[in-house]
Scaffold this active site. Structure first.
Site, PDB file in Angstrom:
ATOM      1  CG  ASP A 146      -2.103  -1.211   1.339  1.00  0.00           C
ATOM      2  OD1 ASP A 146      -2.245  -1.507   0.205  1.00  0.00           O
ATOM      3  OD2 ASP A 146      -2.222  -1.647   2.110  1.00  0.00           O
ATOM      4  CG  ASP A 180      -6.674  -1.432  -1.343  1.00  0.00           C
ATOM      5  OD1 ASP A 180      -6.895  -2.668  -1.502  1.00  0.00           O
ATOM      6  OD2 ASP A 180      -5.992  -1.061  -0.516  1.00  0.00           O
TER       7      ASP A 180
END
Length: 213
Positions: A146, A180
């Site tokens: 991420d 995401d």
């Protein structure tokens, strides 16, 4: 020449996966774990890894989560394949499903392969590619990369406030990735504008819609 919905879906899925993987690999091979760069006052690139679901959430064992993701992507891909010629299903709905598939598939690559092909050095060292099998984890046990962080605003609660007095509150702390984001956008738009099509999940429902053309 008008692009068919099947080709449109395929292009969306491939573009999202390629961009997601490119950004993840670039961050992993240029940032040490925990490093961040301020891009804008409200936007940072911050390298973190998580073993769980989107936005760092966790659910069950790593192997279960990875297999669950793969099963979901396969089922959604079959569903999308059946929808591509159903004219009464809006193109926007098909695009939403394609975004969800692309996002889920993008994170699957991390889970399945990254543990095998990357090392995981202590900061401030930066990760590098390693020969297959010499990575930080085994197959299906990689960590999701991420990097997108939007600390939109923060403030300190007044000292007199019960329980939270004196604590710093930061709005939207999760660090996430393009996969995401694709899942979130697809789900939000689908639920707001196309929720009545969500129940079209079986062959009977699709066949019935085709009969009503």
């Amino acid at each position: 020449m008008k692009l068919s919905r099947g080709w449109l879906s395929l292009i969306i899925i491939l573009v999202v996966i390629v961009l997601d993987q490119w950004l993840k690999i670039w961050v992993k091979t240029h940032f040490y774990l925990g490093e961040h760069v301020d891009v804008l006052p409200f936007f940072q690139l911050r390298f973190v890894e998580n073993p769980g679901m989107a936005f760092g959430w966790e659910l069950g064992s790593k192997l279960f989560l990875t297999i669950f993701r793969i099963v979901v992507v396969v089922l959604l891909a079959v569903y999308l394949y059946k929808l591509r010629h159903v004219s009464k299903v809006p193109t926007g709905y098909v695009v939403c499903v394609a975004l969800i598939i692309a996002g889920a598939a993008g994170n699957i690559f991390d889970c399945v392969f990254y543990g095998e092909i990357f090392n995981n050095p202590y900061p401030p060292q930066i990760a590098t590619f390693v020969p297959w099998g010499e990575g930080y984890g085994s197959l299906f046990h990689g960590k999701v990369v991420d990097m997108l962080y939007f600390p939109l605003f923060a403030f300190t609660w007044p000292q007199g406030m019960p329980f939270v007095g004196g604590q710093v509150f930061s709005f939207f702390d999760p660090v996430f990735n393009l996969a995401d984001a694709a899942i979130s956008v697809g789900m939000i738009v689908l639920l707001i504008f196309y929720s009545k099509y969500v129940l079209i999940t079986s062959n009977e429902a699709v066949d019935k819609m085709q009969e009503n053309k």
